[in-house]
Design an enzyme around this catalytic site. Sequence first.
Site, PDB file in Angstrom:
ATOM      1  N   SER A 175     -10.700 -34.962  24.073  1.00 23.92           N
ATOM      2  CA  SER A 175     -10.966 -36.469  23.936  1.00 23.92           C
ATOM      3  C   SER A 175     -11.335 -37.139  25.203  1.00 23.92           C
ATOM      4  CB  SER A 175      -9.518 -37.004  23.418  1.00 23.92           C
ATOM      5  OG  SER A 175      -9.486 -36.715  22.249  1.00 23.92           O
TER       6      SER A 175
ATOM      7  N   SER B  47     -10.394 -27.858  15.651  1.00 22.92           N
ATOM      8  CA  SER B  47     -11.305 -26.977  15.006  1.00 22.92           C
ATOM      9  C   SER B  47     -11.145 -25.683  15.223  1.00 22.92           C
ATOM     10  CB  SER B  47     -12.938 -27.433  15.020  1.00 22.92           C
ATOM     11  OG  SER B  47     -13.251 -27.754  16.492  1.00 22.92           O
TER      12      SER B  47
END
Length: 199
Positions: free
Chosen positions: A41, A108
């Site tokens: 992030s 993911s």
Amino acid sequence: MTAATNVVWHDTKVTKESRCAHKAQKPCILWFTGFSGSGKSTIANAVEHRLAELKQHTYLLDGDNVRHGLNKDLGFTDEDRIENIRRIGEMSKLFVDAGLIVVTAFISPFKAERQLVRDLVDKGEFFEVFMSTPLETCEERDPKGLYKKAREGKIKNFTGIDSEYEPPENPEVTLDTSTMTVEECVDRVISHLKDNQIL
């Protein structure tokens, strides 16, 4: 859940090509993957900021943010993680069709789902950015206190603890925030986009 039937694609007059021409840019997906705490992030945000300075049209999709809305009905079982990425992949494809540079930050963990997203867009429009920051470093940082809870058994199916992470085999970009600064990471991503004629 039953899949919809009798659904026919409706072509539109405004095309992907015309949207890209209007924005004077090439679209793509920058897919940041890695452990929680690896810097996904942080670097994704910094990359989008740099792209904005370069007058590029972007959109950032962040794992926690998406789970506040579109995917708030999903948990963290393997099945839910797969559906989470499937939905995000389809949404990213739509943003690419809109002519945007899509910056994503999602753990993911599974190769198959990352490949599924790659296959949704044209060749040269998906760049896998592997945050290779070691698990030990991520756990030491533990910015959200999640590793501590996982070790205490308060969180199940936590990637790196009791849920598997499958690292990319051939990522386009590899970054390690235990040895690289934010600026160095951003520079490497931007250089890759330039080398591939996105910028």
